[in-house]
Design an enzyme around this catalytic site. Sequence first.
Site, mmCIF file in Angstrom:
data_model
loop_
_atom_site.group_PDB
_atom_site.id
_atom_site.type_symbol
_atom_site.label_atom_id
_atom_site.label_comp_id
_atom_site.label_asym_id
_atom_site.label_seq_id
_atom_site.Cartn_x
_atom_site.Cartn_y
_atom_site.Cartn_z
ATOM 1 C CE LYS A 137 -7.010 1.862 -13.743
ATOM 2 N NZ LYS A 137 -6.709 2.604 -14.895
ATOM 3 C CE LYS A 160 -1.863 1.382 4.311
ATOM 4 N NZ LYS A 160 -1.767 2.593 3.829
ATOM 5 C CG HIS A 180 4.604 -12.724 18.414
ATOM 6 N ND1 HIS A 180 4.492 -13.857 17.609
ATOM 7 C CD2 HIS A 180 6.256 -13.007 18.292
ATOM 8 C CE1 HIS A 180 5.644 -14.463 17.258
ATOM 9 N NE2 HIS A 180 6.631 -13.703 17.468
ATOM 10 N NE ARG A 239 2.031 0.976 -4.657
ATOM 11 C CZ ARG A 239 2.893 0.007 -4.721
ATOM 12 N NH1 ARG A 239 3.424 -0.373 -3.417
ATOM 13 N NH2 ARG A 239 3.427 -0.651 -5.826
#
Length: 180
Positions: free
Chosen positions: A159, A142, A96, A156
């Site tokens: 590597k 995300k 939430h 992000r």
Amino acid sequence: MVRKVTRYPVEGPNALWQIYKTVSPWKGVKNFICIQAARYCPILPLKNWIYRHLLGMKVGEHTAFGLMVMVDVFFPEKISIGNNSIIGYNTTILAHEYLIHEYRLGEVKIGDHVLIGANTTILPGVTIGDGAVVAAGAVVHKDVAAGAFVGGNPLREMKRSEDTDVSEAFQAQTSQMVGK
């Protein structure tokens, strides 16, 4: 990529002031007590039992929650975690968000064989795919693809060095399990 959340507009004071129009205060108190017990519990099967049976979370076999993990107090039932995953120390998993003019709810789906590093924050409405690795201190805002190695704020792709490449180990383990 936009998170999968449902938005609920509110009128009047900010949405957090109106929280008990959306969730029972007794549910909040019960969940808070259960979560605090689980946060300090050193016995992994008992911790998972609390999450599954008292909070309504979907927790796979052999999933391990590190000390001090904080799951969503008001909507823990919107969290699902697959088999053999690790949720690192002091990670926060939210389902939430209460904002000024709205609140948002979203399911959090964490796959099988996922490693979440310590002090990570996972926001509502995200999916973390099987075999993914999330570096310590990341903010997961995300979706994370299966097998990805991600970190940072903003999140992000990182590597991989040979010692952090868990995707090959995950694939080998999956092949062995399928072959049995």
